[in-house]
Design a protein around this motif. Structure first.
Motif, PDB file in Angstrom:
ATOM      1  N   ALA A  14       0.918  -1.200   0.174  1.00 13.85           N
ATOM      2  CA  ALA A  14      -0.002  -0.093  -0.057  1.00 13.85           C
ATOM      3  C   ALA A  14       0.622   1.234   0.023  1.00 13.85           C
ATOM      4  CB  ALA A  14      -0.856   0.012   1.143  1.00 13.85           C
ATOM      5  N   GLN A  15       0.569   2.307  -0.971  1.00 11.18           N
ATOM      6  CA  GLN A  15       1.363   3.501  -0.911  1.00 11.18           C
ATOM      7  C   GLN A  15       1.070   4.442  -0.335  1.00 11.18           C
ATOM      8  OE1 GLN A  15       4.192   3.214  -2.887  1.00 11.18           O
ATOM      9  NE2 GLN A  15       3.465   1.084  -3.082  1.00 11.18           N
ATOM     10  N   GLY A  16      -0.193   4.452   0.456  1.00  7.81           N
ATOM     11  CA  GLY A  16      -0.679   5.385   1.225  1.00  7.81           C
ATOM     12  C   GLY A  16      -0.842   6.901   0.436  1.00  7.81           C
ATOM     13  N   GLY A  17      -1.384   6.628  -0.928  1.00 10.86           N
ATOM     14  CA  GLY A  17      -1.379   7.859  -1.762  1.00 10.86           C
ATOM     15  C   GLY A  17      -0.413   8.628  -1.863  1.00 10.86           C
ATOM     16  N   ARG A  18       0.914   8.288  -1.734  1.00 11.20           N
ATOM     17  CA  ARG A  18       2.097   9.210  -1.878  1.00 11.20           C
ATOM     18  C   ARG A  18       2.832   8.620  -3.170  1.00 11.20           C
ATOM     19  NH1 ARG A  18       5.830   9.118   3.217  1.00 11.20           N
ATOM     20  NH2 ARG A  18       6.917  10.424   1.530  1.00 11.20           N
ATOM     21  N   ARG A  19       2.375   7.558  -3.851  1.00 13.77           N
ATOM     22  CA  ARG A  19       3.171   7.197  -5.125  1.00 13.77           C
ATOM     23  C   ARG A  19       2.260   7.671  -6.309  1.00 13.77           C
ATOM     24  NH1 ARG A  19       6.717   2.019  -6.730  1.00 13.77           N
ATOM     25  NH2 ARG A  19       7.054   2.665  -8.637  1.00 13.77           N
ATOM     26  N   SER A  20       2.741   8.296  -7.080  1.00  9.26           N
ATOM     27  CA  SER A  20       1.914   8.901  -8.131  1.00  9.26           C
ATOM     28  C   SER A  20       1.497   7.685  -9.258  1.00  9.26           C
ATOM     29  CB  SER A  20       2.783  10.048  -8.867  1.00  9.26           C
ATOM     30  OG  SER A  20       2.059  10.282 -10.370  1.00  9.26           O
ATOM     31  N   THR A  21       0.460   7.726  -9.818  1.00 11.56           N
ATOM     32  CA  THR A  21       0.247   6.572 -10.896  1.00 11.56           C
ATOM     33  C   THR A  21       0.512   7.277 -12.155  1.00 11.56           C
ATOM     34  OG1 THR A  21      -2.059   7.382 -10.778  1.00 11.56           O
ATOM     35  CG2 THR A  21      -1.461   5.305  -9.409  1.00 11.56           C
ATOM     36  N   ARG A  22       1.359   8.458 -12.394  1.00  8.14           N
ATOM     37  CA  ARG A  22       1.234   8.938 -13.590  1.00  8.14           C
ATOM     38  C   ARG A  22       2.797   8.249 -14.175  1.00  8.14           C
ATOM     39  NH1 ARG A  22      -3.310  11.026 -15.093  1.00  8.14           N
ATOM     40  NH2 ARG A  22      -4.132  12.544 -13.377  1.00  8.14           N
ATOM     41  N   GLY A  23       3.675   7.715 -13.494  1.00 10.60           N
ATOM     42  CA  GLY A  23       4.779   7.230 -13.897  1.00 10.60           C
ATOM     43  C   GLY A  23       5.764   7.971 -13.774  1.00 10.60           C
ATOM     44  N   LYS A  24       7.288   7.638 -13.303  1.00  4.69           N
ATOM     45  CA  LYS A  24       8.148   8.609 -12.967  1.00  4.69           C
ATOM     46  C   LYS A  24       9.118   8.438 -14.421  1.00  4.69           C
ATOM     47  CE  LYS A  24       8.526   7.715  -8.167  1.00  4.69           C
ATOM     48  NZ  LYS A  24       9.525   6.959  -6.757  1.00  4.69           N
ATOM     49  N   SER A  25       9.319   7.355 -15.213  1.00  5.21           N
ATOM     50  CA  SER A  25      10.176   7.302 -16.096  1.00  5.21           C
ATOM     51  C   SER A  25       9.466   7.760 -17.573  1.00  5.21           C
ATOM     52  CB  SER A  25      10.889   5.981 -16.313  1.00  5.21           C
ATOM     53  OG  SER A  25       9.715   5.187 -16.639  1.00  5.21           O
ATOM     54  N   TRP A  26      10.126   7.912 -18.684  1.00  6.69           N
ATOM     55  CA  TRP A  26       9.550   8.223 -19.750  1.00  6.69           C
ATOM     56  C   TRP A  26       8.502   7.081 -20.246  1.00  6.69           C
ATOM     57  CZ3 TRP A  26       8.759   6.178 -24.730  1.00  6.69           C
ATOM     58  CH2 TRP A  26       8.207   7.047 -25.485  1.00  6.69           C
ATOM     59  N   TRP A  27       9.032   5.696 -20.246  1.00  7.72           N
ATOM     60  CA  TRP A  27       8.373   4.717 -20.388  1.00  7.72           C
ATOM     61  C   TRP A  27       7.119   4.581 -19.680  1.00  7.72           C
ATOM     62  CZ3 TRP A  27       8.994   2.345 -24.868  1.00  7.72           C
ATOM     63  CH2 TRP A  27      10.175   2.563 -25.535  1.00  7.72           C
ATOM     64  N   GLY A  28       7.192   4.689 -18.330  1.00  6.54           N
ATOM     65  CA  GLY A  28       5.962   4.605 -17.426  1.00  6.54           C
ATOM     66  C   GLY A  28       4.807   5.631 -17.819  1.00  6.54           C
ATOM     67  N   ARG A  29       5.432   6.953 -18.090  1.00  8.36           N
ATOM     68  CA  ARG A  29       4.646   7.864 -18.327  1.00  8.36           C
ATOM     69  C   ARG A  29       3.639   7.466 -19.572  1.00  8.36           C
ATOM     70  NH1 ARG A  29       8.725  11.081 -16.203  1.00  8.36           N
ATOM     71  NH2 ARG A  29       9.428  11.386 -18.470  1.00  8.36           N
ATOM     72  N   ALA A  30       4.629   7.107 -20.513  1.00  8.30           N
ATOM     73  CA  ALA A  30       3.784   6.887 -21.962  1.00  8.30           C
ATOM     74  C   ALA A  30       2.962   5.660 -22.003  1.00  8.30           C
ATOM     75  CB  ALA A  30       5.110   6.383 -22.868  1.00  8.30           C
ATOM     76  N   TRP A  31       3.346   4.665 -21.243  1.00  4.63           N
ATOM     77  CA  TRP A  31       2.136   3.611 -20.848  1.00  4.63           C
ATOM     78  C   TRP A  31       1.075   4.223 -20.172  1.00  4.63           C
ATOM     79  CZ3 TRP A  31       1.138  -1.387 -21.841  1.00  4.63           C
ATOM     80  CH2 TRP A  31       0.262  -2.191 -21.111  1.00  4.63           C
ATOM     81  N   VAL A  32       1.047   4.869 -19.376  1.00  2.00           N
ATOM     82  CA  VAL A  32      -0.133   5.317 -18.423  1.00  2.00           C
ATOM     83  C   VAL A  32      -0.671   6.463 -19.445  1.00  2.00           C
ATOM     84  CG1 VAL A  32      -0.833   7.002 -16.721  1.00  2.00           C
ATOM     85  CG2 VAL A  32       0.776   5.227 -16.233  1.00  2.00           C
ATOM     86  N   GLN A  33       0.044   7.116 -20.110  1.00  2.00           N
ATOM     87  CA  GLN A  33      -0.918   8.028 -21.325  1.00  2.00           C
ATOM     88  C   GLN A  33      -1.552   7.268 -22.179  1.00  2.00           C
ATOM     89  OE1 GLN A  33      -0.703  11.734 -21.089  1.00  2.00           O
ATOM     90  NE2 GLN A  33      -2.215  11.326 -22.187  1.00  2.00           N
ATOM     91  N   ALA A  34      -0.877   6.296 -22.753  1.00  2.00           N
ATOM     92  CA  ALA A  34      -1.654   5.378 -23.672  1.00  2.00           C
ATOM     93  C   ALA A  34      -2.734   4.839 -23.036  1.00  2.00           C
ATOM     94  CB  ALA A  34      -0.519   4.416 -24.296  1.00  2.00           C
ATOM     95  N   LEU A  35      -2.598   4.353 -21.636  1.00  2.00           N
ATOM     96  CA  LEU A  35      -3.705   3.602 -20.997  1.00  2.00           C
ATOM     97  C   LEU A  35      -5.064   4.682 -20.980  1.00  2.00           C
ATOM     98  CD1 LEU A  35      -5.552   1.674 -19.208  1.00  2.00           C
ATOM     99  CD2 LEU A  35      -3.995   2.629 -17.181  1.00  2.00           C
TER     100      LEU A  35
END
Length: 412
Positions: A14-35
């Protein structure tokens, strides 16, 4: 074969709401954007972000064309699955043809890195790496009709976290494991054509061109670019034939040589891959970089500038956000009005409309009972700031989500 192997990833706590689901890396962010671009229900995405942070998603299993996990919701247990089209053999051939055509790409992949402009190279070959509209096929044993439901959406958001750590996960989803891909690349780079090419002897020196003559030559007359050398660590470094200045400690010269070698490698990698050049730094910024990357040099940097508070603050900003982080610490600029408007809307929504917002340049500051600030850098990331002794100080790593500043606790 190895391309068919599945990989299991431990459940995220559990992240306690502190971890962003937007992604930190370029690949993570690109995946979330595509989703998010391919989803039809923003409400389920919002619930999916909460599910991702809740610790309810179990072990994630990723195999070619499929990702799956058990979601342990309070009311029941569900099996969430998301399928994605695998690349066929012809598509992999076209993709690898694009990779081997670029020295920077093949060097980076063989070095264990995955440059994000591979997406463009794949697109040039007509091969989709990131999912597009209709590519993700979610399903779940819950009774929700939305696609994706919150359980499948939560699973997808956590895949963004996996891509933050290992972007090769995306290639596994598309049908090839890291090992299979690298084996294919090595076979291609050492195949008949490569084997027939003349190779210099170990004692042969590659001739260059005098710098004074290079400006008068056509591009076709210049020597070929060298291959990207492997990464080195301090223990791999050999410094001989050079004596450090008397005022330098014995350990300082190897560190400076290592730093120069890594900077040169980054410049060469950018040139070979066609990526943007590393951030250009002035003397002050480069001093902060040295102090942040090599703590043993921090005292010397502080003494050289005689600005201990400024150095400490700069090191904190660099440690969190690199050159863009140092830039937003020291400079303001005027971004696109739409970016600021979206940030303002997201901050107000995250606080249920109870925030007063002040916008100044690239800085968005909250007033009232919640006092925080987020600063937009020139790469599109928001840097959280908190007020300490009447001074705004960097409070955490940047994020595509401006509301991350609200999640950083006081006295972080």
């Amino acid at each position: 074969m190895s391309g068919e192997e599945a990989r299991g990833f431990p459940a995220f706590p559990a992240q306690g709401g502190r971890r962003s689901t937007r992604g930190k890396s370029w690949w993570g962010r690109a995946w979330v954007q595509a989703l998010e671009d391919t989803s039809l229900d923003s409400d389920q995405l919002r619930k999916g972000r909460r599910t991702a942070n809740s610790g309810q998603v179990g072990t994630i299993t990723i195999s070619p064309g499929r990702l799956a996990a058990t979601v342990y919701a309070p009311e029941d247990t569900y099996e969430a699955v998301v399928e994605i089209d695998r690349l066929d053999d012809d598509e992999w051939v076209r993709f690898l043809d694009q990779v081997v055509a670029r020295a920077g790409h093949i060097a980076a992949l063989l070095d264990g890195e995955m440059p994000h402009d591979l997406v463009d190279a794949a697109a040039d070959a007509g091969v989709p790496l990131l999912p597009g509209i209709g590519d993700l096929d979610p399903s779940c044993t819950c009774d929700s009709w939305e696609l994706p439901c919150q359980h499948a959406a939560g699973l997808c958001y956590q895949v963004g976290w996996l891509l933050d750590e290992d972007p090769f996960v995306l290639l596994l989803l598309r049908g090839r494991s890291r090992e299979t891909l690298l084996e294919d690349l090595q076979r291609r780079s050492s195949g008949p054509a490569a084997a027939a090419a003349p190779k210099p002897s170990e004692t042969e020196v590659r001739e260059g061109v005098l710098a004074t003559d290079a400006a008068t030559l056509e591009l076709s007359q210049l020597p070929e670019l060298p291959d990207l050398p492997p990464k080195i660590a301090l223990e791999d470094l050999v410094v001989s034939g050079t004596q450090p200045l008397a005022e330098l400690e014995a350990t300082t010269l190897p560190l400076l040589v290592l730093d120069a070698a890594r900077r040169a490698r980054a410049q060469l990698n950018a040139l070979l891959s066609g990526a943007p050049d590393p951030w250009v730094l002035d003397e002050w910024q480069d001093s902060i970089r040295l102090a942040a990357d090599h703590p043993v040099l921090r005292e010397r940097v502080t003494a050289a500038w005689d600005r201990p508070d400024a150095v400490a603050l700069g090191v904190r900003a660099w440690s969190y956000g690199g050159a863009p982080g140092l830039d937003v610490l020291e400079n303001t600029w005027t971004p696109d009005a739409g970016d600021l408007a979206r940030a303002r809307t997201e901050l107000i929504a995250a606080a249920d409309g109870e925030l007063e917002i002040v916008v100044e340049g690239n800085r968005v500051t909250t007033a009232g009972s919640v006092r925080c600030q987020t600063r937009l850098d020139r790469t599109g990331r928001w840097h959280p700031y908190h007020l300490v002794d009447d001074e705004w100080q960097p409070a955490g790593p940047p994020d595509r989500d401006p509301t991350v500043a609200l999640a950083v606790p006081d006295g972080w």
